[in-house]
Design a protein around this motif. Structure first.
Motif, mmCIF file in Angstrom:
data_model
loop_
_atom_site.group_PDB
_atom_site.id
_atom_site.type_symbol
_atom_site.label_atom_id
_atom_site.label_comp_id
_atom_site.label_asym_id
_atom_site.label_seq_id
_atom_site.Cartn_x
_atom_site.Cartn_y
_atom_site.Cartn_z
ATOM 1 N N SER A 30 75.663 46.296 51.421
ATOM 2 C CA SER A 30 76.207 45.026 51.749
ATOM 3 C C SER A 30 76.342 44.812 53.060
ATOM 4 C CB SER A 30 77.577 45.067 51.278
ATOM 5 O OG SER A 30 78.446 46.031 51.806
ATOM 6 N N PHE A 31 76.466 43.575 53.447
ATOM 7 C CA PHE A 31 76.502 43.131 55.177
ATOM 8 C C PHE A 31 77.863 42.887 55.523
ATOM 9 C CE2 PHE A 31 71.969 42.974 54.474
ATOM 10 C CZ PHE A 31 71.359 42.950 55.542
ATOM 11 N N PRO A 32 78.425 43.389 56.533
ATOM 12 C CA PRO A 32 79.491 42.801 57.348
ATOM 13 C C PRO A 32 78.812 41.948 58.439
ATOM 14 C CG PRO A 32 78.950 45.266 57.851
ATOM 15 C CD PRO A 32 78.028 44.911 56.776
ATOM 16 N N SER A 33 79.777 41.513 59.007
ATOM 17 C CA SER A 33 79.356 40.468 60.132
ATOM 18 C C SER A 33 78.512 41.211 61.274
ATOM 19 C CB SER A 33 80.581 39.714 60.884
ATOM 20 O OG SER A 33 81.429 40.432 61.317
ATOM 21 N N ALA A 34 78.943 42.265 61.810
ATOM 22 C CA ALA A 34 78.211 42.980 62.810
ATOM 23 C C ALA A 34 76.749 43.084 62.344
ATOM 24 C CB ALA A 34 78.873 44.100 63.099
ATOM 25 N N GLN A 35 76.524 43.597 60.844
ATOM 26 C CA GLN A 35 75.304 43.937 60.550
ATOM 27 C C GLN A 35 74.471 42.716 60.444
ATOM 28 O OE1 GLN A 35 73.682 46.845 60.082
ATOM 29 N NE2 GLN A 35 73.266 47.257 57.897
ATOM 30 N N LEU A 36 74.965 41.788 60.075
ATOM 31 C CA LEU A 36 74.297 40.343 60.167
ATOM 32 C C LEU A 36 73.809 39.889 61.468
ATOM 33 C CD1 LEU A 36 76.669 38.102 57.502
ATOM 34 C CD2 LEU A 36 74.335 38.985 57.086
ATOM 35 N N GLN A 37 74.867 40.128 62.547
ATOM 36 C CA GLN A 37 74.373 39.914 63.839
ATOM 37 C C GLN A 37 73.181 40.693 64.426
ATOM 38 O OE1 GLN A 37 77.901 40.162 66.030
ATOM 39 N NE2 GLN A 37 79.051 38.580 64.897
ATOM 40 N N ALA A 38 73.304 41.860 64.023
ATOM 41 C CA ALA A 38 72.247 42.855 64.500
ATOM 42 C C ALA A 38 70.978 42.576 63.783
ATOM 43 C CB ALA A 38 72.704 44.339 64.227
ATOM 44 N N THR A 39 70.922 42.073 62.552
ATOM 45 C CA THR A 39 69.737 41.808 61.879
ATOM 46 C C THR A 39 69.153 40.479 62.377
ATOM 47 O OG1 THR A 39 70.674 42.790 60.043
ATOM 48 C CG2 THR A 39 68.930 41.436 59.642
ATOM 49 N N GLU A 40 69.854 39.645 62.529
ATOM 50 C CA GLU A 40 69.387 38.392 63.383
ATOM 51 C C GLU A 40 68.779 38.587 64.470
ATOM 52 O OE1 GLU A 40 70.890 34.533 65.475
ATOM 53 O OE2 GLU A 40 72.324 35.908 65.244
ATOM 54 N N ALA A 42 67.521 41.374 65.798
ATOM 55 C CA ALA A 42 66.404 42.028 65.381
ATOM 56 C C ALA A 42 65.091 41.081 65.136
ATOM 57 C CB ALA A 42 66.360 43.148 64.138
ATOM 58 N N PHE A 43 65.185 40.369 64.234
ATOM 59 C CA PHE A 43 64.227 39.229 64.155
ATOM 60 C C PHE A 43 63.719 38.532 65.262
ATOM 61 C CE2 PHE A 43 65.250 40.043 59.292
ATOM 62 C CZ PHE A 43 63.866 40.344 59.189
ATOM 63 N N ARG A 44 64.883 38.029 65.908
ATOM 64 C CA ARG A 44 64.435 37.228 67.219
ATOM 65 C C ARG A 44 63.842 37.971 68.118
ATOM 66 N NH1 ARG A 44 69.989 34.500 68.942
ATOM 67 N NH2 ARG A 44 68.578 33.694 70.715
ATOM 68 N N GLN A 45 64.020 39.271 68.455
ATOM 69 C CA GLN A 45 63.454 39.985 69.358
ATOM 70 C C GLN A 45 62.075 40.379 68.915
ATOM 71 O OE1 GLN A 45 65.707 39.533 71.748
ATOM 72 N NE2 GLN A 45 64.582 41.366 72.564
ATOM 73 N N LEU A 46 61.835 40.613 67.591
ATOM 74 C CA LEU A 46 60.477 41.058 67.054
ATOM 75 C C LEU A 46 59.407 39.755 66.978
ATOM 76 C CD1 LEU A 46 61.573 43.381 63.917
ATOM 77 C CD2 LEU A 46 60.117 44.029 66.033
#
Length: 256
Positions: A30-40, A42-46
């Motif tokens: 599941s996704f806590p908020s910190a995980q969501l922020q890290a995932t966003e 990651a996609f922005r950097q990639l």
């Protein structure tokens, strides 16, 4: 690899032009908020990395692909601003995936619920196993799949979206998801899925980067307003999560 206090982590590895984004959480990925922020992030950097042609989004382990939002964090929401902030996390991840010029390939090895269905829908191509059933259970806890609805409806249509959202207690099979267009390929085992995925990735390495980018832009035409739309949807969820109904329902779900 980034890890937070909840035990979740996000790992990014790159191999010959393919980036692998792997997320994990002890509670069914599941996704806590910190995980969501890290995932966003990651996609922005990639998205700015010219050496990356495609991105594989996958979760850790052989269990669920994604259990959606973190129930602990939903229970901790005490006001509308906190609710908006949490649900905006899913909105920002989906929009980051939408804007990402590289093709995003989902690897869905198991069941996925709620926000996880939205992530699968935001992928451009999805490989899955027969265990990858889907469910939208949000209405049963007093909220709704408002943020992810545009992405899911874009992929499978409004009728199939309703078939998921209006029956929150029912799983739809991977075969159903394949038929409706959420998945592109479904395999009997993880091994067979991964073998097919590797063959597909080898093909992608030979494709023209600019042609891939242009094709993705065309397939996502008409979604430019999602930056605002998904935040508006997040506000709806952020209000509803404060209700006594939702708090009680979440506590009951946690006891199961």
């Amino acid at each position: 690899m980034s890890t937070d206090h909840t035990g979740s982590f996000l790992d990014i590895q790159t191999d010959r032009g393919i980036a692998f984004v792997t997320f994990a959480h002890p509670a069914g990925n599941s996704f806590p908020s910190a995980q969501l922020q890290a995932t966003e992030y990651a996609f922005r950097q990639l998205a700015t990395d010219q050496s990356v042609k495609a991105i594989v989004l996958q979760s850790n382990g052989s269990g669920p692909f994604c259990a959606g939002a973190s129930f602990d964090e939903l229970l901790a929401v005490t006001n509308e601003a906190e609710g908006l902030a949490f649900f905006s996390g899913f909105a920002r991840v989906i929009n980051a995936m939408r804007r990402c010029p590289q093709w995003i390939i989902g690897r869905v090895q198991g069941k996925t619920v709620g926000g996880g269905v939205g992530l699968a829908a935001a992928c451009d191509v999805v490989f899955a196993t027969e265990k990858a059933a889907v469910k939208l259970s949000e209405i049963a806890i007093g909220i709704g799949p408002f943020v992810i609805e545009p992405a899911v409806s874009r992929k499978i249509g409004s009728t199939a979206m309703s078939a998921l959202a209006f029956v929150p207690d029912q799983w739809k099979s991977a075969a159903w998801a394949l038929e409706k267009g959420l998945y592109n390929e479904v395999f009997e085992t993880e091994q067979l899925m991964d073998e097919a995925l590797q063959l597909y990735l080898e093909q992608l390495r030979n494709y023209h980067r600019d042609a891939m980018k242009s094709l993705k832009e065309i397939t996502w035409q008409g979604t430019e307003h999602w930056d605002q739309l998904l935040l508006e949807r997040a506000a709806i969820s952020g209000q509803l999560v404060l209700s006594d109904f939702t708090k009680n329902a979440l506590n009951q779900f946690k006891k199961k």
